[in-house]
Write a protein that holds these residues in place. Structure first.
Motif, mmCIF file in Angstrom:
data_model
loop_
_atom_site.group_PDB
_atom_site.id
_atom_site.type_symbol
_atom_site.label_atom_id
_atom_site.label_comp_id
_atom_site.label_asym_id
_atom_site.label_seq_id
_atom_site.Cartn_x
_atom_site.Cartn_y
_atom_site.Cartn_z
ATOM 1 N N VAL A 59 -8.790 0.488 -0.150
ATOM 2 C CA VAL A 59 -7.901 0.654 1.003
ATOM 3 C C VAL A 59 -7.559 2.139 1.178
ATOM 4 O O VAL A 59 -7.051 2.785 0.267
ATOM 5 C CB VAL A 59 -6.613 -0.176 0.826
ATOM 6 C CG1 VAL A 59 -5.664 0.047 2.003
ATOM 7 C CG2 VAL A 59 -6.949 -1.658 0.683
ATOM 8 N N ASP A 60 -7.823 2.654 2.360
ATOM 9 C CA ASP A 60 -7.567 4.060 2.693
ATOM 10 C C ASP A 60 -6.101 4.220 3.110
ATOM 11 O O ASP A 60 -5.781 4.236 4.299
ATOM 12 C CB ASP A 60 -8.514 4.497 3.815
ATOM 13 C CG ASP A 60 -8.344 5.956 4.207
ATOM 14 O OD1 ASP A 60 -7.608 6.695 3.520
ATOM 15 O OD2 ASP A 60 -8.943 6.362 5.220
ATOM 16 N N ALA A 61 -5.215 4.279 2.111
ATOM 17 C CA ALA A 61 -3.783 4.406 2.390
ATOM 18 C C ALA A 61 -3.111 5.104 1.211
ATOM 19 O O ALA A 61 -3.442 4.845 0.058
ATOM 20 C CB ALA A 61 -3.154 3.031 2.598
ATOM 21 N N ARG A 62 -2.150 5.976 1.506
ATOM 22 C CA ARG A 62 -1.453 6.750 0.474
ATOM 23 C C ARG A 62 -0.342 5.902 -0.170
ATOM 24 O O ARG A 62 0.827 6.052 0.156
ATOM 25 C CB ARG A 62 -0.898 8.055 1.039
ATOM 26 C CG ARG A 62 -2.023 9.029 1.425
ATOM 27 C CD ARG A 62 -1.503 10.400 1.759
ATOM 28 N NE ARG A 62 -0.990 11.112 0.606
ATOM 29 C CZ ARG A 62 -1.731 11.706 -0.334
ATOM 30 N NH1 ARG A 62 -3.047 11.660 -0.266
ATOM 31 N NH2 ARG A 62 -1.160 12.338 -1.336
ATOM 32 N N ILE A 63 -0.769 5.027 -1.085
ATOM 33 C CA ILE A 63 0.159 4.149 -1.808
ATOM 34 C C ILE A 63 -0.316 4.060 -3.249
ATOM 35 O O ILE A 63 -1.520 3.942 -3.498
ATOM 36 C CB ILE A 63 0.148 2.709 -1.245
ATOM 37 C CG1 ILE A 63 0.373 2.687 0.252
ATOM 38 C CG2 ILE A 63 1.157 1.825 -1.975
ATOM 39 C CD1 ILE A 63 0.003 1.355 0.880
ATOM 40 N N PHE A 64 0.624 4.090 -4.184
ATOM 41 C CA PHE A 64 0.273 3.708 -5.545
ATOM 42 C C PHE A 64 1.366 2.843 -6.135
ATOM 43 O O PHE A 64 2.506 2.848 -5.679
ATOM 44 C CB PHE A 64 -0.062 4.911 -6.434
ATOM 45 C CG PHE A 64 1.086 5.761 -6.894
ATOM 46 C CD1 PHE A 64 1.927 5.355 -7.938
ATOM 47 C CD2 PHE A 64 1.321 7.007 -6.333
ATOM 48 C CE1 PHE A 64 2.974 6.146 -8.383
ATOM 49 C CE2 PHE A 64 2.359 7.813 -6.771
ATOM 50 C CZ PHE A 64 3.185 7.378 -7.806
ATOM 51 N N VAL A 65 0.966 2.057 -7.136
ATOM 52 C CA VAL A 65 1.899 1.230 -7.891
ATOM 53 C C VAL A 65 1.761 1.596 -9.362
ATOM 54 O O VAL A 65 0.691 2.027 -9.803
ATOM 55 C CB VAL A 65 1.652 -0.286 -7.678
ATOM 56 C CG1 VAL A 65 1.875 -0.667 -6.221
ATOM 57 C CG2 VAL A 65 0.277 -0.711 -8.148
ATOM 58 N N VAL A 66 2.860 1.447 -10.096
ATOM 59 C CA VAL A 66 2.842 1.700 -11.540
ATOM 60 C C VAL A 66 3.681 0.649 -12.258
ATOM 61 O O VAL A 66 4.644 0.117 -11.718
ATOM 62 C CB VAL A 66 3.380 3.106 -11.919
ATOM 63 C CG1 VAL A 66 2.467 4.210 -11.421
ATOM 64 C CG2 VAL A 66 4.796 3.320 -11.434
ATOM 65 N N ASP A 67 3.285 0.383 -13.480
ATOM 66 C CA ASP A 67 4.074 -0.356 -14.466
ATOM 67 C C ASP A 67 3.734 0.352 -15.760
ATOM 68 O O ASP A 67 2.787 -0.008 -16.454
ATOM 69 C CB ASP A 67 3.705 -1.830 -14.513
ATOM 70 C CG ASP A 67 4.587 -2.621 -15.484
ATOM 71 O OD1 ASP A 67 5.281 -1.993 -16.319
ATOM 72 O OD2 ASP A 67 4.568 -3.865 -15.413
#
Length: 182
Positions: free
Chosen positions: A59-67
Protein backbone atom coordinates in the motif's frame (compact mmCIF):
# COMPACT_ATOMS: atom_id res chain seq x y z
CA UNK A 1 1.77 -9.80 21.15
CA UNK A 2 -1.82 -8.73 20.77
CA UNK A 3 -4.51 -10.04 18.49
CA UNK A 4 -5.97 -7.98 15.69
CA UNK A 5 -9.36 -7.78 13.99
CA UNK A 6 -7.73 -7.22 10.61
CA UNK A 7 -6.85 -9.65 7.87
CA UNK A 8 -3.18 -10.54 7.37
CA UNK A 9 -1.88 -9.60 3.93
CA UNK A 10 1.22 -10.95 2.16
CA UNK A 11 4.45 -9.13 2.99
CA UNK A 12 5.89 -7.28 0.01
CA UNK A 13 9.45 -8.41 -0.77
CA UNK A 14 12.48 -6.24 -1.43
CA UNK A 15 12.62 -5.34 -5.12
CA UNK A 16 8.91 -4.56 -5.44
CA UNK A 17 8.59 -0.97 -6.74
CA UNK A 18 6.34 0.30 -3.91
CA UNK A 19 9.18 -0.40 -1.46
CA UNK A 20 11.62 1.80 -3.34
CA UNK A 21 9.84 5.16 -3.57
CA UNK A 22 8.50 7.70 -1.12
CA UNK A 23 4.96 6.81 -0.09
CA UNK A 24 2.01 9.13 -0.59
CA UNK A 25 0.69 11.32 2.23
CA UNK A 26 -2.59 10.19 3.77
CA UNK A 27 -5.43 12.71 3.46
CA UNK A 28 -8.51 10.67 4.41
CA UNK A 29 -8.99 9.50 7.99
CA UNK A 30 -11.95 7.22 7.35
CA UNK A 31 -13.19 3.63 7.70
CA UNK A 32 -10.89 2.49 4.89
CA UNK A 33 -7.89 3.79 6.84
CA UNK A 34 -9.11 2.06 10.01
CA UNK A 35 -9.40 -1.23 8.09
CA UNK A 36 -5.93 -0.76 6.59
CA UNK A 37 -4.47 -0.18 10.07
CA UNK A 38 -6.22 -3.31 11.38
CA UNK A 39 -4.85 -5.30 8.43
CA UNK A 40 -1.36 -3.89 9.06
CA UNK A 41 -1.41 -5.02 12.69
CA UNK A 42 -2.73 -8.45 11.66
CA UNK A 43 -0.01 -8.73 9.00
CA UNK A 44 2.73 -7.65 11.42
CA UNK A 45 1.62 -10.13 14.09
CA UNK A 46 1.23 -12.97 11.58
CA UNK A 47 4.80 -12.35 10.39
CA UNK A 48 6.10 -12.03 13.99
CA UNK A 49 7.30 -8.46 13.43
CA UNK A 50 7.56 -5.49 15.77
CA UNK A 51 6.85 -2.84 13.14
CA UNK A 52 5.33 -2.61 9.68
CA UNK A 53 5.07 0.14 7.08
CA UNK A 54 2.08 0.24 4.71
CA UNK A 55 4.24 -0.34 1.64
CA UNK A 56 5.36 -3.65 3.18
CA UNK A 57 1.87 -4.94 2.35
CA UNK A 58 1.86 -3.18 -1.01
CA UNK A 59 0.00 0.00 0.00
CA UNK A 60 1.43 3.35 -1.13
CA UNK A 61 0.60 5.34 2.02
CA UNK A 62 2.68 7.02 4.75
CA UNK A 63 1.54 4.86 7.69
CA UNK A 64 3.36 2.56 10.06
CA UNK A 65 2.35 0.45 13.03
CA UNK A 66 4.51 -0.77 15.90
CA UNK A 67 4.28 -3.12 18.86
CA UNK A 68 7.80 -2.71 20.08
CA UNK A 69 9.74 -2.47 23.35
CA UNK A 70 11.84 0.52 24.36
CA UNK A 71 15.13 0.36 26.25
CA UNK A 72 13.27 -0.33 29.53
CA UNK A 73 11.26 -3.21 28.05
CA UNK A 74 7.98 -1.26 28.05
CA UNK A 75 5.97 -1.92 24.86
CA UNK A 76 4.54 0.82 22.69
CA UNK A 77 1.62 -0.18 20.47
CA UNK A 78 0.86 2.62 18.06
CA UNK A 79 -0.14 3.77 14.61
CA UNK A 80 1.54 6.80 13.06
CA UNK A 81 0.12 8.38 9.91
CA UNK A 82 2.26 10.82 7.89
CA UNK A 83 5.17 10.43 10.34
CA UNK A 84 8.04 12.87 10.63
CA UNK A 85 11.19 11.47 12.20
CA UNK A 86 13.05 13.61 14.73
CA UNK A 87 16.63 12.69 15.60
CA UNK A 88 18.69 14.36 18.31
CA UNK A 89 21.16 17.07 17.34
CA UNK A 90 23.99 15.15 19.01
CA UNK A 91 23.49 11.64 17.71
CA UNK A 92 24.59 8.79 19.93
CA UNK A 93 24.77 5.84 17.54
CA UNK A 94 24.20 2.27 18.64
CA UNK A 95 25.11 -0.68 16.44
CA UNK A 96 22.75 -3.62 16.73
CA UNK A 97 21.35 -6.43 14.62
CA UNK A 98 18.51 -5.42 12.34
CA UNK A 99 16.22 -7.43 10.10
CA UNK A 100 13.20 -6.79 7.93
CA UNK A 101 10.04 -8.68 7.06
CA UNK A 102 10.60 -7.66 3.41
CA UNK A 103 14.05 -9.34 3.45
CA UNK A 104 13.09 -12.54 5.27
CA UNK A 105 15.54 -14.67 7.16
CA UNK A 106 18.39 -12.15 7.12
CA UNK A 107 19.95 -9.77 9.65
CA UNK A 108 22.93 -7.42 9.71
CA UNK A 109 24.63 -5.02 12.10
CA UNK A 110 23.55 -1.43 11.48
CA UNK A 111 24.21 1.78 13.40
CA UNK A 112 21.15 3.86 14.28
CA UNK A 113 20.49 6.72 16.70
CA UNK A 114 19.94 5.54 20.28
CA UNK A 115 16.92 7.83 20.62
CA UNK A 116 14.34 9.02 18.13
CA UNK A 117 10.91 10.59 18.10
CA UNK A 118 8.12 10.67 15.54
CA UNK A 119 5.30 13.12 15.13
CA UNK A 120 2.27 12.64 12.94
CA UNK A 121 -1.33 11.58 13.39
CA UNK A 122 -3.20 8.60 14.77
CA UNK A 123 -5.76 6.86 12.56
CA UNK A 124 -8.45 9.33 13.71
CA UNK A 125 -6.45 12.37 12.59
CA UNK A 126 -5.34 13.41 16.09
CA UNK A 127 -1.77 14.68 16.45
CA UNK A 128 0.66 12.28 18.12
CA UNK A 129 4.24 12.40 19.30
CA UNK A 130 6.11 9.28 20.34
CA UNK A 131 9.57 9.23 21.87
CA UNK A 132 11.65 6.10 21.65
CA UNK A 133 14.77 4.54 23.07
CA UNK A 134 16.41 1.19 22.36
CA UNK A 135 14.58 -1.06 19.92
CA UNK A 136 11.65 1.37 19.70
CA UNK A 137 13.95 4.16 18.48
CA UNK A 138 15.45 1.75 15.93
CA UNK A 139 11.95 0.74 14.84
CA UNK A 140 10.88 4.37 14.26
CA UNK A 141 13.95 4.94 12.06
CA UNK A 142 13.46 1.65 10.19
CA UNK A 143 9.75 2.25 9.45
CA UNK A 144 10.19 5.88 8.36
CA UNK A 145 13.00 4.70 6.08
CA UNK A 146 10.50 2.30 4.48
CA UNK A 147 8.05 5.13 3.89
CA UNK A 148 10.87 7.11 2.26
CA UNK A 149 11.68 4.18 -0.07
CA UNK A 150 14.64 2.71 1.83
CA UNK A 151 15.14 -0.70 3.41
CA UNK A 152 17.78 -1.33 6.06
CA UNK A 153 19.86 -3.25 3.49
CA UNK A 154 20.09 -0.05 1.41
CA UNK A 155 22.18 1.41 4.25
CA UNK A 156 24.69 -1.45 4.14
CA UNK A 157 27.88 -1.71 2.05
CA UNK A 158 26.99 -2.96 -1.45
CA UNK A 159 28.76 -6.34 -1.18
CA UNK A 160 27.02 -7.16 2.10
CA UNK A 161 23.67 -5.96 0.73
CA UNK A 162 24.05 -8.17 -2.36
CA UNK A 163 24.95 -11.22 -0.25
CA UNK A 164 21.98 -10.68 2.10
CA UNK A 165 19.52 -10.20 -0.77
CA UNK A 166 20.81 -13.28 -2.61
CA UNK A 167 20.62 -15.40 0.54
CA UNK A 168 17.13 -14.10 1.34
CA UNK A 169 15.92 -14.92 -2.16
CA UNK A 170 17.39 -18.44 -1.90
CA UNK A 171 15.88 -18.85 1.56
CA UNK A 172 12.37 -17.90 0.44
CA UNK A 173 12.48 -19.14 -3.13
CA UNK A 174 11.59 -15.64 -4.35
CA UNK A 175 13.69 -13.91 -6.95
CA UNK A 176 15.13 -10.56 -5.89
CA UNK A 177 13.42 -7.76 -7.77
CA UNK A 178 10.63 -9.93 -9.15
CA UNK A 179 7.90 -8.24 -7.14
CA UNK A 180 6.55 -11.63 -6.07
CA UNK A 181 4.99 -11.83 -2.63
CA UNK A 182 6.06 -15.49 -2.26
Amino acid sequence: MQTSTGTPRPITRYGTPVLHRRCAEVTDFDDALAQLVADMFASMYAAHGVGLAANQIGVDARIFVVDCPDATGAHTVATVVNPVLHLPEHRDLVTDTEGCLSVPGQHAELARCATAAVTGFDMHGQEVRLDGTGTLARCFQHEVDHLDGLAYVDRLPSKLRKRILTTSAEHTGVGVGTGQDG
